[in-house]
Design a protein around this motif. Structure first.
Motif, PDB file in Angstrom:
ATOM      1  N   HIS A 174       9.250 -49.093 -47.531  1.00 11.92           N
ATOM      2  CA  HIS A 174      10.686 -49.223 -47.788  1.00 11.92           C
ATOM      3  C   HIS A 174      11.419 -49.451 -46.471  1.00 11.92           C
ATOM      4  O   HIS A 174      11.309 -48.633 -45.553  1.00 11.92           O
ATOM      5  CB  HIS A 174      11.252 -47.963 -48.462  1.00 11.92           C
ATOM      6  N   HIS A 212      15.310 -50.619 -44.619  1.00 13.37           N
ATOM      7  CA  HIS A 212      16.746 -50.878 -44.822  1.00 13.37           C
ATOM      8  C   HIS A 212      17.130 -52.072 -43.955  1.00 13.37           C
ATOM      9  O   HIS A 212      16.398 -52.459 -43.029  1.00 13.37           O
ATOM     10  CB  HIS A 212      17.600 -49.654 -44.465  1.00 13.37           C
ATOM     11  N   TYR A 225      16.079 -40.740 -46.213  1.00 11.46           N
ATOM     12  CA  TYR A 225      15.007 -41.404 -46.962  1.00 11.46           C
ATOM     13  C   TYR A 225      14.548 -40.521 -48.107  1.00 11.46           C
ATOM     14  O   TYR A 225      14.334 -39.322 -47.938  1.00 11.46           O
ATOM     15  CB  TYR A 225      13.815 -41.729 -46.054  1.00 11.46           C
ATOM     16  N   GLY A 252      14.279 -44.578 -51.983  1.00 11.15           N
ATOM     17  CA  GLY A 252      14.263 -45.301 -50.711  1.00 11.15           C
ATOM     18  C   GLY A 252      15.376 -44.819 -49.786  1.00 11.15           C
ATOM     19  O   GLY A 252      15.724 -43.636 -49.785  1.00 11.15           O
ATOM     20  N   TRP A 253      15.968 -45.731 -49.042  1.00 12.03           N
ATOM     21  CA  TRP A 253      16.991 -45.372 -48.053  1.00 12.03           C
ATOM     22  C   TRP A 253      18.365 -45.247 -48.702  1.00 12.03           C
ATOM     23  O   TRP A 253      18.743 -46.049 -49.556  1.00 12.03           O
ATOM     24  CB  TRP A 253      17.064 -46.430 -46.952  1.00 12.03           C
TER      25      TRP A 253
END
Length: 468
Positions: free
Chosen positions: A251, A253, A293, A298-299
């Motif tokens: 994942h 960003h 996180y 995810g972020w």
């Protein structure tokens, strides 16, 4: 090379007549010459004379029938306004510097020494104003070649030029951004080496150059150069901290520094409003401290809009930006910048629209412009879908505003009406009634209408034990 055909303004002809009669040397120099050769508009004329700039200014002003001349004896300069132009006269000079100050030690000098002290070759170009060689270009550092090739270069060794006056580093990036020029490598490396010298420059000077970069056609170019040369770190570390991509379990960003620059360029295509551009710069400023996180989602950057709004006044104060309505405007847009996007993602209710209209007030159009600029996905289908949904929100905003008139509204019932109706003094119940009426209007339970609000006031008063 002669450019006398370009020197048609009366100030040049009057100066020519005076200096020719008195056998003086005088030249138009600097930015006006640069812009003249680039066919760019310019309203600032700098005229240098080998001798007294103060005396020449007085004589030229008298011939032009200008009554007010501002004289700055300690700097050897004089200034006046003639029609649409700001005209400054200065005696040719040479300069030397102390390391802890950008203020030079000034002595009388020759034209060549005056040109050497200029920041860049393209700003050291001079045109003679003497009748014998009127309009002749004096270009000892090949500034004309740099102008044609689009290069920012210093007349002397860039290490010396930037160390003497570190503000020139910001000016190099500003001119490169405004003119879409390239900074020569030797100069670029010197800026990196001297970045920390920016500490002797006042915040006001720094932000003045920064605002000119922000107001350019493609401000991202300037910010990339500021970042690459480590100058941005010296005065805006919060923006530097936006940079970088972190990956966990596959994942990642987005790089929020480059995303911010994309948003800034997007909005710059539609507005010259400096403070709306600042809102674009600041909209994600709190993403680094709010970054988290989660294995499932995810972020995330939850609450970055609220924390960002709190960071705005601190950053503005440190950078000596105005702490007035302009700051409040930027703060508001940062705080609200996710709201229209949230409406796009879900069902657009009248209640949500009313609340957004009421909070954004007259800045709603600017907020929508910012949110549109914030759509930067690489996925064209996703961008198209978002923009179509945004059109729905904008149409709904117009419809609800026309129907309910809730932009910047105050409830039709004020505290005085409540006190007069129930015969009470100021108390907490008044605030409770006003707030309830406002909420009812925003929720669409009653119209933004005096009669309906008055009826609700009576009912609320009775529930609180108030009697007419």
């Amino acid at each position: 090379m002669n450019y006398k055909e370009k020197l048609k303004h009366p100030v040049f002809k009057v100066t020519r007549d005076i200096i020719t009669e008195e056998n003086l040397e005088s030249y138009v120099i600097g930015g006006y010459v640069r812009d003249l050769l680039l066919d760019r508009p310019s309203k600032d004329i700098d005229i240098v004379v080998v001798g007294s700039g103060l005396d020449l200014a007085e004589k030229v002003a008298k011939k032009l029938r200008v009554k007010k001349v501002s004289r700055f004896k300690s700097f050897g300069t004089a200034h006046f306004v003639y029609k649409d132009l700001d005209i400054e006269f200065v005696g040719a000079r040479k300069e030397s510097y102390n390391r802890d100050s950008r203020k030079p030690i000034v002595e009388d000098g020759t034209l060549e020494e005056d040109q050497q002290r200029r920041d860049f070759t393209i700003n050291a170009l001079a045109l003679s104003l003497h009748a014998d060689n009127f309009g002749e270009l004096i270009d000892p550092f090949d500034g004309l070649v740099d102008l044609e090739k689009g290069i920012i270069r210093t007349p002397l060794d860039p290490e010396t030029t930037y160390s003497d006056d570190p503000l020139r580093m910001l000016r190099a990036i500003r001119f490169a951004t405004q003119l879409d020029f390239k900074i020569e490598n030797k100069s670029l490396n010197a800026i990196k080496e001297n970045a920390e010298r920016l500490s002797i420059i006042s915040a006001e000077r720094i932000v003045d150059e920064l605002n000119k970069i922000i107001l350019s056609n493609s401000p991202s170019r300037g910010f990339k150069l500021l970042n690459a040369t480590n100058l941005l770190q010296q005065f805006f570390p919060e923006m530097v901290n936006l940079g970088g991509i972190e990956t966990i379990n596959g994942h990642s960003h987005k790089d929020n520094f480059y995303h911010t620059l994309e948003v800034l360029d997007n909005i710059s295509e539609h507005t010259d409003n400096l403070w709306l551009r600042w809102a674009a710069i600041m909209h994600d400023i709190a993403k680094p401290p709010t970054k988290r996180y989660n294995k499932k989602t995810g972020w995330t950057f939850h609450g970055h809009e609220d924390l960002g709004a709190k960071m705005v006044p601190k950053i503005f104060r440190r950078m000596k930006l105005p702490m007035d309505a302009k700051m409040k405007y930027v703060q508001k847009l940062v705080r609200l910048h996710l709201r229209p996007i949230a409406l796009v993602k879900g069902d657009v209710t009248d209640s949500a629209i009313r609340r957004l209209l009421n909070e954004a007030g007259d800045d709603i159009d600017d907020l929508m412009l910012l949110c549109n600029a914030d759509i930067t996905s690489k996925n064209d289908f996703k961008v198209k879908r978002y923009r179509n949904n945004f059109k729905r929100v904008e149409e709904k905003l117009r419809t609800v505003e026309e129907k309910d008139n809730v932009r910047n509204f105050q409830p039709p019932i004020d505290g005085k009406i409540i006190m007069d109706t129930f015969g009470i003094e100021p108390c907490s119940e008044i605030g409770t009634i006003k707030k309830s009426i406002k909420e009812a209007i925003l929720e669409g339970q009653i119209k933004n209408d005096y009669d309906e609000a008055f009826e609700m006031m009576l009912k609320l008063g009775a529930d609180l034990g108030l009697k007419r």
